[in-house]
Enzyme design. Structure first.
Site, PDB file in Angstrom:
ATOM      1  N   HIS A 152       0.886  -0.893  -0.294  1.00 42.82           N
ATOM      2  CA  HIS A 152      -0.495   0.258   0.124  1.00 42.82           C
ATOM      3  C   HIS A 152       0.715   1.297   0.025  1.00 42.82           C
ATOM      4  CE1 HIS A 152      -2.847   2.757   0.874  1.00 42.82           C
ATOM      5  NE2 HIS A 152      -4.309   1.892   0.787  1.00 42.82           N
ATOM      6  N   ASP A 162      -7.717  -4.716   0.168  1.00 36.37           N
ATOM      7  CA  ASP A 162      -8.280  -6.069  -0.738  1.00 36.37           C
ATOM      8  C   ASP A 162      -7.734  -8.298  -0.945  1.00 36.37           C
ATOM      9  OD1 ASP A 162      -7.651  -3.532  -2.630  1.00 36.37           O
ATOM     10  OD2 ASP A 162      -9.679  -4.366  -2.607  1.00 36.37           O
TER      11      ASP A 162
HETATM   12  C1  SDX Z   1      -6.221   0.278  -2.498  1.00 37.85           C
HETATM   13  O1  SDX Z   1      -4.567   4.111  -2.264  1.00 37.85           O
HETATM   14  C2  SDX Z   1      -5.090   3.771  -1.570  1.00 37.85           C
HETATM   15  O2  SDX Z   1      -5.919   4.612  -0.340  1.00 37.85           O
HETATM   16  C3  SDX Z   1      -6.330   2.714  -2.205  1.00 37.85           C
HETATM   17  C4  SDX Z   1      -7.039   1.702  -1.750  1.00 37.85           C
HETATM   18  C5  SDX Z   1      -8.199   2.791  -0.575  1.00 37.85           C
HETATM   19  O3  SDX Z   1      -8.736   2.839  -0.216  1.00 37.85           O
HETATM   20  O4  SDX Z   1      -8.338   3.782  -1.986  1.00 37.85           O
HETATM   21  O5  SDX Z   1      -6.231   1.850  -0.257  1.00 37.85           O
HETATM   22  C6  SDX Z   1      -7.265   0.547  -1.843  1.00 37.85           C
HETATM   23  O6  SDX Z   1      -6.446   0.607  -4.157  1.00 37.85           O
HETATM   24  C7  SDX Z   1      -5.636  -1.020  -2.068  1.00 37.85           C
HETATM   25  C8  SDX Z   1      -4.248  -1.312  -2.328  1.00 37.85           C
HETATM   26  C9  SDX Z   1      -4.448  -3.002  -3.957  1.00 37.85           C
HETATM   27  N1  SDX Z   1      -3.522  -2.920  -4.647  1.00 37.85           N
HETATM   28  C10 SDX Z   1      -2.878  -4.081  -4.857  1.00 37.85           C
HETATM   29  O7  SDX Z   1      -3.520  -4.884  -3.470  1.00 37.85           O
HETATM   30  C11 SDX Z   1      -2.253  -4.546  -5.645  1.00 37.85           C
HETATM   31  C12 SDX Z   1      -0.824  -5.427  -5.486  1.00 37.85           C
HETATM   32  N2  SDX Z   1      -0.189  -3.761  -4.700  1.00 37.85           N
HETATM   33  C13 SDX Z   1       1.144  -2.821  -5.469  1.00 37.85           C
HETATM   34  O8  SDX Z   1       0.413  -2.880  -6.980  1.00 37.85           O
HETATM   35  C14 SDX Z   1       1.485  -1.792  -5.228  1.00 37.85           C
HETATM   36  O9  SDX Z   1       1.358  -2.372  -2.839  1.00 37.85           O
HETATM   37  C15 SDX Z   1       0.746  -0.339  -4.764  1.00 37.85           C
HETATM   38  C16 SDX Z   1       0.443  -0.433  -5.934  1.00 37.85           C
HETATM   39  C17 SDX Z   1      -0.524  -0.603  -3.300  1.00 37.85           C
HETATM   40  C18 SDX Z   1       0.995   0.853  -4.047  1.00 37.85           C
HETATM   41  O10 SDX Z   1       2.324   0.790  -5.220  1.00 37.85           O
HETATM   42  P1  SDX Z   1       3.580   1.821  -4.189  1.00 37.85           P
HETATM   43  O11 SDX Z   1       3.171   2.626  -2.946  1.00 37.85           O
HETATM   44  O12 SDX Z   1       3.926   2.913  -5.626  1.00 37.85           O
HETATM   45  O13 SDX Z   1       4.895   0.903  -3.919  1.00 37.85           O
HETATM   46  P2  SDX Z   1       5.968   0.826  -5.423  1.00 37.85           P
HETATM   47  O14 SDX Z   1       5.171   0.411  -6.022  1.00 37.85           O
HETATM   48  O15 SDX Z   1       7.216   1.220  -5.771  1.00 37.85           O
HETATM   49  O16 SDX Z   1       6.511  -0.996  -4.479  1.00 37.85           O
HETATM   50  C19 SDX Z   1       7.435  -0.939  -3.581  1.00 37.85           C
HETATM   51  C20 SDX Z   1       8.212  -1.963  -3.983  1.00 37.85           C
HETATM   52  C21 SDX Z   1       8.337  -2.883  -4.884  1.00 37.85           C
HETATM   53  O17 SDX Z   1       9.717  -3.219  -5.073  1.00 37.85           O
HETATM   54  P3  SDX Z   1      11.188  -2.806  -5.048  1.00 37.85           P
HETATM   55  O18 SDX Z   1      11.033  -2.031  -6.760  1.00 37.85           O
HETATM   56  O19 SDX Z   1      11.484  -1.877  -3.997  1.00 37.85           O
HETATM   57  O20 SDX Z   1      12.553  -3.496  -5.145  1.00 37.85           O
HETATM   58  O21 SDX Z   1       7.506  -3.244  -3.195  1.00 37.85           O
HETATM   59  C22 SDX Z   1       7.349  -4.207  -4.506  1.00 37.85           C
HETATM   60  C23 SDX Z   1       7.659  -3.050  -5.743  1.00 37.85           C
HETATM   61  O22 SDX Z   1       7.861  -4.013  -6.493  1.00 37.85           O
HETATM   62  N3  SDX Z   1       5.891  -4.328  -4.468  1.00 37.85           N
HETATM   63  C24 SDX Z   1       4.848  -5.430  -4.429  1.00 37.85           C
HETATM   64  C25 SDX Z   1       4.137  -5.608  -4.109  1.00 37.85           C
HETATM   65  N4  SDX Z   1       3.702  -4.380  -3.727  1.00 37.85           N
HETATM   66  C26 SDX Z   1       4.973  -3.578  -3.304  1.00 37.85           C
HETATM   67  N5  SDX Z   1       5.557  -6.572  -4.418  1.00 37.85           N
HETATM   68  C27 SDX Z   1       4.907  -7.509  -4.772  1.00 37.85           C
HETATM   69  N6  SDX Z   1       3.662  -7.862  -4.660  1.00 37.85           N
HETATM   70  C28 SDX Z   1       2.850  -6.386  -4.384  1.00 37.85           C
HETATM   71  N7  SDX Z   1       2.376  -6.402  -3.776  1.00 37.85           N
END
Ligand code: SDX
Length: 436
Positions: free
Chosen positions: A313, A371
Site C-alpha cells: 500500500h 483487498d
Molecule cells: C487499494 O490509495 C489507497 O488508499 C487505495 C485503497 C483505497 O481504499 O482507496 O487502499 C485501495 O487500492 C489498495 C491497494 C490494492 N492494490 C494491490 O493490492 C495491488 C498490489 N499492490 C501493489 O501494486 C502496490 O503495493 C501498490 C500499488 C498498492 C502501492 O504501490 P507503491 O506505493 O507505488 O509502491 P511500489 O510499487 O513502489 O512498491 C515498493 C516496492 C517495489 O519493489 P522494489 O522496486 O523496491 O524492489 O514493493 C514492491 C514493488 O515491486 N511491491 C510489491 C507489491 N507491492 C509493492 N511486490 C510484490 N507484490 C506486491 N503486492
C-alpha cells in the site's frame, strides 16, 4: 489549518534569491510546506510524479496513519464504526461530519430509501451492452448516464443540488450494481424493497427472483454492510483524487463519480480484490499450499511482473486495519456457512503468514491491504469475482461524493491543472514531406 512557527527557507547555490515557504499544521498528521507561490517567485515547479510527497488539498473527512495502521472517518476509528454502526450511519458521518442521532438516522434512512429506484429508461441503456461485459464497464456507463436523467441536480455549485445528488448516488448505486449483475445472468431485475436495510435491500436485488420469496441471511447482510463501511472512504487515493480533479472543472457530480468508477477499476487500485481472488484460485488450481513457495519466488523475481495482489500500500507500511476486520468477517461468514475449512481461506492465511515472515516483504513493509481478504468474503456471500470491484465502487461512492462536496464548498478551490518537466523536442520547423 494553522501556520507553524517553524519556517522553511529554500536557497539556491547559484545565488538566486532564497524563498521562505510557510509551514501549516493539520489537527493530526504531517505538516505541509505551502509552495503555492514557488513558481511565481522562482520560475521553478516541484516534481512529484505519483504524488508521494504531495498534499493535494486540506480535508476533514478521513485520516490515515500508515505507520500505525490507523484509519479514522471524521475522527472515529474504523474498528469502532465497523462494530458499532451500519453503513448508512457511516454515510451520514462522512457527508455531514457527525454520527446521526435517532431522529437524524430515521430521516436519513427515509431520504435514501426514497431514491433507490432508477429511471425505467436505464434498462434500455443496459441492453446496449453484451451480457458478458465486465460489470465495471457497465457501471462506468450507467453512472455517467445518470447525469442524463437528473438535470435538476447537476449544478455542483448549488448546495441543494450537491445534497440531492449525493443522496441519489448513495441510494442508486446498489440498484445499478444489482441490475448489472442480473443483466449478466439474463434474469429479470428485482426492484428495491425499502422496508429492508440498505445491505439487505442490495442482497435481495442481487439474489432474489420473481419466482420465490427471498429472506436475506442476517450474518451475510451484516458482513455485506461491514464490507461497505470498510470501503467507504480512504483519504486522497487515486480514484478520490480523480473525482476531485474531474469535479474541479465544475462538471456534474454524476460525471465526476463515473470518472472515479473508471479509475477504481485498475488492478493496482480497486481491481486488486478481483485480482487477489483470481491469484488465490490460480495457486489453488496449481496445487494449493505446496505451490506457495514457487509463487513467492516468482513475485520476488525482478524479471517477473507477478505481484502478491492484495498486498502492499502506498500509505500503510503496517497492517491495513481494514484487512484485519475483513479477515474477522471471513471467519464469521465462513463459520456461519459451515465453510470454516474453506481451502481458499486457509490458502490465503498460509500465504499471508509466509509473506509476513519473508525478508522481501518485511524489508518493503508490504502487508495485506483491504483487498486481500475481501474477495473471499464476497465469494462466500455468493458474489461473482467480476462484481467485486463494482461493490467496492458502490461503497466508495459516499467517500467520493463527500470529498467532492468538501472541495466545492471550499471557497479557495480552483480547477486542478498540474504542470510538468518537459523533456521533449526543442522548437523546430516542419520540413516538406520530400525532405523528411
Ligand atoms: C487499494 O490509495 C489507497 O488508499 C487505495 C485503497 C483505497 O481504499 O482507496 O487502499 C485501495 O487500492 C489498495 C491497494 C490494492 N492494490 C494491490 O493490492 C495491488 C498490489 N499492490 C501493489 O501494486 C502496490 O503495493 C501498490 C500499488 C498498492 C502501492 O504501490 P507503491 O506505493 O507505488 O509502491 P511500489 O510499487 O513502489 O512498491 C515498493 C516496492 C517495489 O519493489 P522494489 O522496486 O523496491 O524492489 O514493493 C514492491 C514493488 O515491486 N511491491 C510489491 C507489491 N507491492 C509493492 N511486490 C510484490 N507484490 C506486491 N503486492
Amino acid at each position: 489549518m494553522n501556520a507553524s512557527d517553524v519556517k522553511a527557507t529554500l536557497s539556491f547555490s547559484d545565488g538566486s534569491p532564497s524563498m521562505e515557504l510557510p509551514i501549516y499544521k493539520g489537527s493530526i498528521g504531517p505538516d505541509v510546506l505551502d509552495i503555492r507561490k514557488l513558481y511565481g517567485q522562482t520560475g521553478k515547479f516541484t516534481y512529484d510524479p505519483g504524488f508521494l510527497s504531495t498534499a493535494s488539498c486540506q480535508s476533514a473527512i478521513t485520516y490515515i496513519d500508515g505507520d500505525k495502521g490507523e484509519l479514522l472517518y471524521r475522527g472515529y476509528p474504523i474498528e469502532q464504526l465497523a462494530q458499532q454502526c451500519d453503513f448508512l450511519d457511516t454515510c451520514y458521518l462522512l457527508l455531514y461530519g457527525e454520527l446521526p442521532n435517532e431522529q437524524q438516522q430515521r430521516d436519513f434512512h427515509k431520504l435514501v430509501n426514497n431514491h433507490t429506484m432508477v429511471n425505467e429508461q436505464m434498462q434500455f441503456f443496459l441492453r446496449g451492452f453484451r451480457r458478458d461485459a465486465h460489470p465495471m464497464a457497465v457501471m462506468t456507463g450507467l453512472v455517467g448516464g445518470l447525469s442524463a436523467f437528473y438535470h435538476d441536480s447537476t449544478d455542483i455549485n448549488n448546495p441543494q443540488h450537491r445534497e440531492i445528488a449525493a443522496i441519489r448516488l448513495i441510494a442508486k448505486m446498489p440498484t445499478l450494481v444489482a441490475m448489472a449483475y442480473k443483466y449478466s445472468l439474463g434474469q429479470p431485475y428485482i426492484y428495491p424493497k425499502n422496508s429492508l436495510s440498505y445491505a439487505g435491500n442490495f442482497m435481495r436485488m442481487m439474489f432474489a427472483t420473481p419466482c420465490e420469496d427471498y429472506e436475506p441471511n442476517d450474518v451475510l447482510v451484516r458482513a455485506m454492510d461491514r464490507i461497505f463501511i470498510l470501503h467507504a472512504d480512504h483519504e486522497q487515493n487515486a480514484s478520490t483524487s480523480t473525482v476531485r480533479l474531474c469535479g474541479s472543472s465544475g462538471t456534474n457530480p454524476f460525471a465526476a463519480i463515473a470518472a472515479g468508477v473508471a479509475c477504481l477499476w485498475g488492478p493496482a487500485h480497486g481491481g486488486a480484490n478481483e485480482a487477489a481472488l483470481n491469484m488465490l484460485e490460480d495457486i489453488q488450481r496449481q496445487g494449493g499450499v505446496e505451490k506457495i513457495g514457487e509463487f513467492i519466488k516468482q513475485v520476488k523475481d525482478k524479471n517477473s511482473t507477478v505481484k502478491l495482489m492484495g498486498f502492499g500500500h502506498r500509505v500503510y507500511k503496517n497492517y491495513d486495519p481494514r484487512a484485519k476486520l475483513m479477515r474477522e468477517t471471513c471467519h464469521e461468514v465462513l463459520g456461519a456457512l459451515g465453510l470454516e475449512n474453506d481451502p481458499l481461506f486457509k490458502l490465503a492465511m498460509t500465504l499471508e503468514k509466509i509473506a509476513l515472515e519473508d525478508e522481501y516483504f518485511v524489508a518493503r513493509k508490504l502487508y495485506p491491504n483491504v483487498d486481500f481478504y475481501s474477495g473471499i468474503v464476497q465469494r462466500a456471500i455468493g458474489i461473482p469475482v467480476s462484481l467485486f470491484t463494482a461493490i467496492f465502487a458502490l461503497a466508495r461512492t459516499v467517500g467520493w461524493i463527500a470529498q467532492l462536496n468538501e472541495m466545492i464548498a471550499d471557497p479557495e478551490y480552483k480547477i486542478g491543472r498540474p504542470r510538468q518537466l518537459y523533456v521533449g523536442a526543442e522548437r523546430r520547423d516542419v520540413q516538406p514531406v520530400e525532405k523528411r
